[in-house]
Every structure is written in C-alpha cells, then in structure tokens.
Scaffold this active site. Structure first.
Site, mmCIF file in Angstrom:
data_model
loop_
_atom_site.group_PDB
_atom_site.id
_atom_site.type_symbol
_atom_site.label_atom_id
_atom_site.label_comp_id
_atom_site.label_asym_id
_atom_site.label_seq_id
_atom_site.Cartn_x
_atom_site.Cartn_y
_atom_site.Cartn_z
ATOM 1 C CG HIS A 147 16.660 82.206 32.827
ATOM 2 N ND1 HIS A 147 16.071 83.175 33.605
ATOM 3 C CD2 HIS A 147 16.663 81.079 33.566
ATOM 4 C CE1 HIS A 147 15.707 82.647 34.761
ATOM 5 N NE2 HIS A 147 16.067 81.369 34.765
ATOM 6 C CB VAL A 166 19.375 73.644 38.450
ATOM 7 C CG1 VAL A 166 20.180 74.877 38.056
ATOM 8 C CG2 VAL A 166 20.255 72.398 38.474
ATOM 9 C CE LYS A 168 19.515 79.711 36.315
ATOM 10 N NZ LYS A 168 18.444 78.727 36.549
ATOM 11 C CG ASP A 186 15.549 86.291 36.346
ATOM 12 O OD1 ASP A 186 15.454 85.064 36.130
ATOM 13 O OD2 ASP A 186 14.619 87.089 36.143
ATOM 14 N NE ARG A 253 35.390 59.399 37.653
ATOM 15 C CZ ARG A 253 35.424 58.288 38.401
ATOM 16 N NH1 ARG A 253 34.914 57.156 37.925
ATOM 17 N NH2 ARG A 253 35.982 58.311 39.594
#
Length: 329
Positions: A147, A166, A168, A186, A253
C-alpha cells in the site's frame, strides 16, 4: 504467495511488442496446450536425443535449433526413433523449433501420441532464447503488493509509504505538477527480477493512473496532465516513509546513518520524513532524489561534510597545541 499457473497456451497468447515478441504459433500437439510450464528455464535436448536421459531436464521447455533438427533428420534416415519415443515418455511442457524449422513425421507422430505441443518461431535460436528467458523470469519473479504510491522523480523510482491519511497521494500529486511521473497509486505490485531488481507497477492497468484525493475524489492523471505524466512500470530505487511529526522522537539531521528497507530480499535505501504544517514534502523528496543520484555517482554529501568537520577540528586542535606551547630558550 500463491503459485503461478502458466500454460503453453498462455505463452502463445502473451501480448508482447517489437523486440520482445516471440512470434510463436502451434504446429502440432494442440491437445496439450493446457500443459503447465512450471519453471523459468529452457533445455536444449541434444543429449537426450542421443540416448542419454540421466539428469534430463524434462520439466523445462525443450528448444530445438538447427543442430537438433539436423540430428533428428539423421536419426529418421537411420530409422532410430527409440530415443524420440523415450523423450516423449517424460512430461515435457512443449517443444519449440526456431528458424521456422519443422520436425519430421516420426517426431510429429510421437508428439501427437504424447499430446505434447509443438511450437514454431521465425526467430533465431539465440535471439529467441534471450527473449524467452527475459519473459519467463519476469512471469515467475517473486512478487508482493504494498500500500503506497510509486513515482518517478528525476529518473529515480521512489516508493512513498505511510499511514492512511498522512498525505501520500497529495505529495505525489504535487510532484506530478512539478513535472515528475506517476507509476501507481494506492496499491503497488512489486516484482523481484534477476534476483536484485525491484520493478513496481499498478495493481490494475485500467485504474492504475487514477488517484484518490480526499475532498476532491477520483482524478485521472493522464487526462489532467497528459501521457507524459505517467509510466507503466519503474524500478524502485528509494523508499520514502512519511510519518506524522513526533516531538518526542529524535530525527536524523545529518544523514550519515543510512537506513534500508528489505523488500523481497532486496535492500532499498530508505528515508523517514516527518510531516507537519509548513514542511514542503514534495521539495524534500525532489532533493532526496537528487541526493540519491549523487550517492550512486560516488558522492555522499553527509559523509563529505562530516569528513570536512573532522579535518577542521583536527587542524584547529593542532593550532591550539602549537600556540599554547611556551618558547624554550
């Protein structure tokens, strides 16, 4: 994962174009067209025709070129047909003759009795062998469905993962607007080809280039952005996982520590990108794609930066030690 069922008839009917076409048609043994091809491999039956049947790879497709056909004719002229009968006592999927060659009546007769399909192609043996191996390896390649969204960014296949909602699809839509291409939305079907190459496609070719955008509905990327905005398949070279920003989590970071994701036994570089209001995720993914291309060319920005910092620290410390010493007279 369910085992594939691929028959001789499927091989004849497979839709291939131009340099991949096999140009196959059946010239005998039609009753056996439902025979199953079980493994992605080919055998040249020269040893078997000579009477040596130990370790005979009967479960493979049997390929006959000019050498095998010349030997068949010699056997027929000498009345030696026992080896042909013995060959067809094995469960052979099919026999394929290249160069538009045709076997003799004895071979046809034994094939018909055994209900073993005989196929013919106008391709040379070498060319046909190479094409058929590519096709069989693709058909029998291990596969799984994930997915997510697969896009091509600066020539790099990027698989975007993350929890539902979220962002995508929205991220992929922005990338398409920036000139990049959609492969699948999807559900992405992934195949492992040649043992170390992951190829992603849409689960359904008819609806594969449509996207579901919450609040907007289903949109057709081809109609909105043109055929230049889509691809049918693409090698997966980078995984980007989107996650909701967690203030309690420490995010990388510097980028020195490289992460990977295992898909069908292949390790793919992976990035975890936190999402929160104000972050331009598509631009970050574009930059990640360019940075990954630099890595493949041998330049790692994070490691180079770290190396320069270490050099600077060492040189600074050396100066401190030097200037800190008292002159000895």
């Amino acid at each position: 994962m369910m085992a594939k069922r691929f028959t001789v008839l499927d091989l004849i009917d497979i839709d291939l174009k131009e340099h991949n076409s096999l140009n196959l048609h059946c010239i005998g043994g039609r009753k056996g067209l439902a025979r199953e091809i079980g493994i992605p491999d080919i055998n040249r039956p020269g040893l078997a025709l000579s009477g040596f049947y130990e370790s005979f790879a009967s479960e493979r497709i049997q390929l006959f070129g000019r050498g095998e056909v010349a030997y068949l004719r010699k056997m027929s002229e000498e009345g030696k047909v026992e080896n042909i009968k013995q060959m067809f006592s094995f469960p052979i999927p099919c026999c394929i003759f290249t160069h538009n060659l045709t076997p003799d009546r004895n071979f046809f007769g034994e094939a018909e009795r055994a209900q073993c399909p005989i196929l013919q192609t106008d391709l040379t043996t070498t060319d046909f062998h190479a094409r058929l191996m590519r096709i069989l390896l693709d058909i029998f390649a291990p596969e799984r469905s994930i997915h997510g969204v697969l896009v091509e960014v600066y020539g790099l296949g990027i698989l975007i993962l993350g929890d539902s909602g979220v962002g995508k699809s929205e991220t992929a839509l922005e990338l398409i607007k920036l000139g990049h291409r959609l492969v699948a939305d999807d559900v992405v079907e992934i195949r492992c080809v040649s043992g170390n190459i992951l190829i992603g496609t849409g689960a359904n070719r008819i609806i594969g280039h449509h996207m579901e955008i919450r609040g907007l509905g289903i949109i057709n990327i081809t109609h909105l952005f043109g055929v230049g905005a889509i691809r049918d398949r693409k090698q997966i070279q980078l995984v980007v996982e989107l996650e909701v920003w967690d203030s309690q989590k420490t995010y990388d970071r510097l980028g020195i520590e490289e992460k990977y994701m295992d898909i069908l036994g292949v390790s793919i570089p992976k990035l975890e990108i936190p999402v929160k209001p104000g972050r331009n995720v598509p631009i970050i993914i574009e930059t990640a794609a360019m940075n990954e291309r630099l890595k493949k060319m041998g330049y790692n920005s994070a490691k180079e930066f770290n190396k320069n910092i270490l050099k600077w620290i060492e040189s600074d410390q050396a100066r401190s030690v030097y200037f800190g010493q008292e002159d000895i007279i």
